[in-house]
Design a protein around this motif. Structure first.
Motif, PDB file in Angstrom:
ATOM      1  N   TRP A   2      -2.945  -7.847  -1.918  1.00 18.53           N
ATOM      2  CA  TRP A   2      -4.084  -8.279  -1.405  1.00 18.53           C
ATOM      3  C   TRP A   2      -4.899  -7.131  -0.934  1.00 18.53           C
ATOM      4  O   TRP A   2      -4.843  -6.709   0.167  1.00 18.53           O
ATOM      5  CB  TRP A   2      -3.485  -9.359   0.012  1.00 18.53           C
ATOM      6  CG  TRP A   2      -2.777 -10.596  -0.328  1.00 18.53           C
ATOM      7  CD1 TRP A   2      -2.684 -11.066  -1.800  1.00 18.53           C
ATOM      8  CD2 TRP A   2      -2.263 -11.466   0.400  1.00 18.53           C
ATOM      9  NE1 TRP A   2      -1.902 -12.296  -1.728  1.00 18.53           N
ATOM     10  CE2 TRP A   2      -1.581 -12.393  -0.491  1.00 18.53           C
ATOM     11  CE3 TRP A   2      -1.946 -11.581   1.906  1.00 18.53           C
ATOM     12  CZ2 TRP A   2      -1.054 -13.707  -0.042  1.00 18.53           C
ATOM     13  CZ3 TRP A   2      -1.337 -12.751   2.264  1.00 18.53           C
ATOM     14  CH2 TRP A   2      -1.028 -13.839   1.485  1.00 18.53           C
ATOM     15  N   SER A   3      -5.525  -6.872  -1.883  1.00 17.89           N
ATOM     16  CA  SER A   3      -6.393  -5.369  -1.708  1.00 17.89           C
ATOM     17  C   SER A   3      -7.703  -5.805  -0.864  1.00 17.89           C
ATOM     18  O   SER A   3      -8.022  -6.745  -1.036  1.00 17.89           O
ATOM     19  CB  SER A   3      -6.559  -4.873  -3.210  1.00 17.89           C
ATOM     20  OG  SER A   3      -5.271  -5.064  -4.006  1.00 17.89           O
ATOM     21  N   CYS A   4      -8.125  -4.338  -0.785  1.00 18.29           N
ATOM     22  CA  CYS A   4      -9.364  -4.388   0.227  1.00 18.29           C
ATOM     23  C   CYS A   4     -10.512  -5.076  -0.766  1.00 18.29           C
ATOM     24  O   CYS A   4     -11.687  -5.446  -0.153  1.00 18.29           O
ATOM     25  CB  CYS A   4      -9.765  -3.221   0.704  1.00 18.29           C
ATOM     26  SG  CYS A   4     -10.444  -1.957  -0.145  1.00 18.29           S
ATOM     27  N   GLY A   5     -10.803  -4.584  -2.125  1.00 19.42           N
ATOM     28  CA  GLY A   5     -11.599  -5.220  -3.009  1.00 19.42           C
ATOM     29  C   GLY A   5     -12.972  -4.176  -2.873  1.00 19.42           C
ATOM     30  O   GLY A   5     -13.859  -4.456  -3.563  1.00 19.42           O
ATOM     31  N   VAL A   6     -12.902  -3.277  -1.723  1.00 23.21           N
ATOM     32  CA  VAL A   6     -14.241  -2.458  -1.875  1.00 23.21           C
ATOM     33  C   VAL A   6     -13.773  -0.975  -2.071  1.00 23.21           C
ATOM     34  O   VAL A   6     -14.806  -0.089  -2.134  1.00 23.21           O
ATOM     35  CB  VAL A   6     -14.930  -2.602  -0.334  1.00 23.21           C
ATOM     36  CG1 VAL A   6     -15.600  -4.013  -0.633  1.00 23.21           C
ATOM     37  CG2 VAL A   6     -14.000  -2.383   0.528  1.00 23.21           C
ATOM     38  N   CYS A   7     -12.607  -0.369  -2.198  1.00 27.12           N
ATOM     39  CA  CYS A   7     -12.201   1.264  -2.228  1.00 27.12           C
ATOM     40  C   CYS A   7     -12.472   1.325  -3.540  1.00 27.12           C
ATOM     41  O   CYS A   7     -12.672   0.691  -4.490  1.00 27.12           O
ATOM     42  CB  CYS A   7     -10.916   1.149  -1.634  1.00 27.12           C
ATOM     43  SG  CYS A   7      -9.589   0.758  -2.854  1.00 27.12           S
ATOM     44  N   ARG A   8     -12.583   2.721  -3.759  1.00 21.95           N
ATOM     45  CA  ARG A   8     -12.743   3.229  -5.149  1.00 21.95           C
ATOM     46  C   ARG A   8     -11.793   2.666  -6.136  1.00 21.95           C
ATOM     47  O   ARG A   8     -12.245   2.600  -7.386  1.00 21.95           O
ATOM     48  CB  ARG A   8     -13.078   4.464  -5.399  1.00 21.95           C
ATOM     49  CG  ARG A   8     -11.825   5.489  -4.907  1.00 21.95           C
ATOM     50  CD  ARG A   8     -11.998   6.926  -4.949  1.00 21.95           C
ATOM     51  NE  ARG A   8     -12.377   7.373  -6.312  1.00 21.95           N
ATOM     52  CZ  ARG A   8     -13.072   8.658  -6.479  1.00 21.95           C
ATOM     53  NH1 ARG A   8     -13.414   9.400  -5.510  1.00 21.95           N
ATOM     54  NH2 ARG A   8     -13.385   9.057  -7.887  1.00 21.95           N
ATOM     55  N   GLU A   9     -10.585   2.577  -6.004  1.00 17.74           N
ATOM     56  CA  GLU A   9      -9.403   2.131  -6.767  1.00 17.74           C
ATOM     57  C   GLU A   9     -10.062   0.537  -7.128  1.00 17.74           C
ATOM     58  O   GLU A   9      -9.741  -0.088  -8.144  1.00 17.74           O
ATOM     59  CB  GLU A   9      -8.255   2.259  -6.324  1.00 17.74           C
ATOM     60  CG  GLU A   9      -7.657   3.778  -6.268  1.00 17.74           C
ATOM     61  CD  GLU A   9      -7.897   4.460  -7.533  1.00 17.74           C
ATOM     62  OE1 GLU A   9      -8.012   3.699  -8.681  1.00 17.74           O
ATOM     63  OE2 GLU A   9      -7.737   5.754  -7.886  1.00 17.74           O
ATOM     64  N   CYS A  10      -9.985  -0.138  -6.233  1.00 18.21           N
ATOM     65  CA  CYS A  10     -10.391  -1.632  -6.265  1.00 18.21           C
ATOM     66  C   CYS A  10     -11.731  -1.781  -7.116  1.00 18.21           C
ATOM     67  O   CYS A  10     -11.505  -2.797  -7.973  1.00 18.21           O
ATOM     68  CB  CYS A  10     -10.662  -2.241  -4.859  1.00 18.21           C
ATOM     69  SG  CYS A  10      -8.912  -2.837  -4.045  1.00 18.21           S
ATOM     70  N   VAL A  11     -12.854  -1.269  -6.948  1.00 20.04           N
ATOM     71  CA  VAL A  11     -13.970  -1.476  -7.599  1.00 20.04           C
ATOM     72  C   VAL A  11     -13.782  -0.931  -9.022  1.00 20.04           C
ATOM     73  O   VAL A  11     -14.338  -1.484  -9.999  1.00 20.04           O
ATOM     74  CB  VAL A  11     -15.167  -1.008  -7.072  1.00 20.04           C
ATOM     75  CG1 VAL A  11     -15.423  -1.432  -5.701  1.00 20.04           C
ATOM     76  CG2 VAL A  11     -15.057   0.571  -6.876  1.00 20.04           C
ATOM     77  N   VAL A  16      -3.340  -0.156  -6.844  1.00 17.16           N
ATOM     78  CA  VAL A  16      -3.306   1.067  -6.029  1.00 17.16           C
ATOM     79  C   VAL A  16      -4.330   1.065  -5.017  1.00 17.16           C
ATOM     80  O   VAL A  16      -4.933   2.260  -4.482  1.00 17.16           O
ATOM     81  CB  VAL A  16      -3.125   2.394  -6.769  1.00 17.16           C
ATOM     82  CG1 VAL A  16      -1.672   2.351  -7.534  1.00 17.16           C
ATOM     83  CG2 VAL A  16      -4.435   2.185  -7.855  1.00 17.16           C
ATOM     84  N   CYS A  17      -4.896   0.029  -4.427  1.00 16.34           N
ATOM     85  CA  CYS A  17      -5.727  -0.016  -3.236  1.00 16.34           C
ATOM     86  C   CYS A  17      -5.530   1.021  -2.189  1.00 16.34           C
ATOM     87  O   CYS A  17      -4.442   1.257  -1.806  1.00 16.34           O
ATOM     88  CB  CYS A  17      -5.735  -1.476  -2.807  1.00 16.34           C
ATOM     89  SG  CYS A  17      -6.744  -1.500  -1.075  1.00 16.34           S
ATOM     90  N   LEU A  18      -6.552   1.793  -1.899  1.00 20.52           N
ATOM     91  CA  LEU A  18      -6.529   3.039  -0.920  1.00 20.52           C
ATOM     92  C   LEU A  18      -6.630   2.468   0.360  1.00 20.52           C
ATOM     93  O   LEU A  18      -6.214   3.328   1.433  1.00 20.52           O
ATOM     94  CB  LEU A  18      -7.667   3.934  -1.254  1.00 20.52           C
ATOM     95  CG  LEU A  18      -7.439   4.719  -2.580  1.00 20.52           C
ATOM     96  CD1 LEU A  18      -8.835   5.218  -2.978  1.00 20.52           C
ATOM     97  CD2 LEU A  18      -6.413   5.683  -2.756  1.00 20.52           C
ATOM     98  N   ALA A  19      -6.733   1.214   0.789  1.00 19.93           N
ATOM     99  CA  ALA A  19      -6.942   0.783   2.059  1.00 19.93           C
ATOM    100  C   ALA A  19      -5.680   1.017   2.783  1.00 19.93           C
ATOM    101  O   ALA A  19      -5.757   1.633   4.221  1.00 19.93           O
ATOM    102  CB  ALA A  19      -7.403  -0.525   2.126  1.00 19.93           C
ATOM    103  N   ALA A  20      -4.871   0.757   2.525  1.00 17.76           N
ATOM    104  CA  ALA A  20      -3.318   0.891   3.192  1.00 17.76           C
ATOM    105  C   ALA A  20      -2.940   2.568   3.378  1.00 17.76           C
ATOM    106  O   ALA A  20      -2.086   2.698   4.180  1.00 17.76           O
ATOM    107  CB  ALA A  20      -2.181   0.228   2.616  1.00 17.76           C
TER     108      ALA A  20
HETATM  109 ZN    ZN Z   1      -9.061  -1.340  -1.982  1.00 17.44          ZN
END
Ligand code: ZN
Ligand code: NAD
Ligand code: ZN
Length: 346
Positions: A87-96, A102-106
């Motif tokens: 349940w990733s953020c969708g906007v960090c550099r990894e998500c995009v 590996v979403c960076l938000a957490a």
């Molecule tokens: Zn993310």
């Protein structure tokens, strides 16, 4: 509704809880099946509390949309699907970049929120999910679909990340033929032309590996690395996928991987591969070999898994349990008695 909840360290209870309320960008899913992963056992075994109040387990979820949040477009009540577990953020550099796993938000070494490992999961009659985590499955049975969400996704991601080494005629070793490993064998069979060597401590798991398409099964013991070197003219295997991750299998992976080969850590048993920065020689990691700690998979990997399953290339070996019998399933998984994946049906 009924939900299988972690109520304290190591304590699992079937409880009556309110049906979750959903926000404007959520869906309410009526759970059709929820897989039991060995990671749930890790959660039960470690004396940490993931949250203060009881938490519903279950991160392999398939079901039917029961209600749609006010702002959600393109989804309708009655649609069948499974849940992407990052349940990733969708906007960090990894998500995009398409690396939602590996979403960076957490945080740098954390994992994105995952149902059943923070937010309430799918071992319940209903679960709240963000609408963008829903992936349609068509008419696929729920007990076949649920394990795609992790057992297939995680295996597929690890294999895709090693694809350069998986040329025709190469050797790939699958260590641990459980929920993940039995799917990994099928994925290797479906998308590569490598020789597949399965390794497990249990003979019945090696039998399952054979049914899934493994060319060879080896009992895990002190000689396994030597056997793999013999099978590969002393070179080692081009890829080793470790779905156990204890000291023994981490060592085995280091000792059996080929120069320039791929060693992929997936199992989370805390094993130490004993890799150091010394010169080559002896049984250590050969020159050029890469090590990757592989977590879950991307959403595009999940779509690939669903496509493979719908094409008939993947067939989950499942043991079905009523939700109320969750503790029995946990006990069987702990004792190594589950053939493939245990799946709970609410
Ligand atoms: Zn993310
Ligand atoms: P499982 O219990 O279904 O399967 C484990 C298999 O390993 C069994 O067949 C067992 O007989 C075998 N095994 C145990 N010890 C062994 C040894 N020393 N040598 C060879 N085989 C051995 O477990 P699972 O649900 O497939 O999960 C496997 C591991 O992967 C767990 O540690 C789990 O937490 C982890 N996991 C990691 C990720 C990730 O993203 N990295 C995702 C899901 C699961
Ligand atoms: Zn898991």
């Amino acid at each position: 509704m009924r939900a299988l909840q972690l109520t304290g360290p190591g304590t699992l209870e079937l409880r009556e809880t309110p049906v979750p309320e959903i926000g404007p960008t959520d869906l309410l899913l009526r759970v059709g099946a929820a897989g039991l992963c060995h990671s749930d056992l890790h959660v039960l075994a470690v004396p940490v509390t993931l949250r203060a109040e009881p938490m519903t387990l279950g991160h392999e979820i398939a079901g039917t949309i029961e209600a749609v949040g006010a702002e959600v477009e393109g989804r309708a009540v009655g649609e069948r699907g499974l849940v992407y577990l990052c349940w990733s953020c969708g906007v960090c550099r990894e998500c995009v970049s398409g690396n939602e796993n590996v979403c960076l938000a957490a945080g740098r070494a954390a994992m994105p929120p995952c149902p059943g490992l923070g937010p309430d999961g799918g071992m319940a009659e209903y679960v709240r999910i963000p609408a963008n985590s829903f992936v349609p499955i068509g008419e696929m049975e729920f007990d076949q679909a649920a394990p795609l969400a992790d057992a297939a996704l995680t295996s597929y991601h690890a294999i895709r990340g090693a694809r350069e080494e998986l040329r025709p005629g190469a050797t790939a070793v699958v260590v641990g033929v459980g929920g993940l490993g039995h799917v990994a064998v099928q994925i290797l069979k479906a998308i590569t032309a490598v020789r597949i060597v399965a390794v497990d401590i249990a003979p019945d798991k090696l039998e399952l590996a054979g049914e899934c398409g493994a060319d060879l099964g080896l009992r895990a013991d002190g000689e396994t690395a030597t056997r793999i070197l013999e099978l590969t003219d002393g070179r080692g295997a081009e890829a080793v996928f470790d779905f156990v991750g204890n000291d023994a299998t981490a060592r085995l992976s280091v000792e059996a991987v080929a120069p320039n080969g791929a060693y992929r850590m997936v199992g989370l048993a805390g094993g130490n591969p004993g890799i150091d920065a010394g010169p080559a020689g002896g049984p250590g990691l050969p020159w050029g070999a890469t090590v990757r700690k592989s977590y879950a998979g991307t959403k595009s990997d999940l779509l690939a898994c669903v496509a493979l399953a719908r094409s008939g290339a993947l067939r989950m070996s499942v043991e079905r349990f009523d939700l109320a019998d969750g503790p029995t399933a946990v006990d069987r998984l702990e004792r190594g008695l589950v053939r493939g994946r245990a799946v709970l049906i609410p």
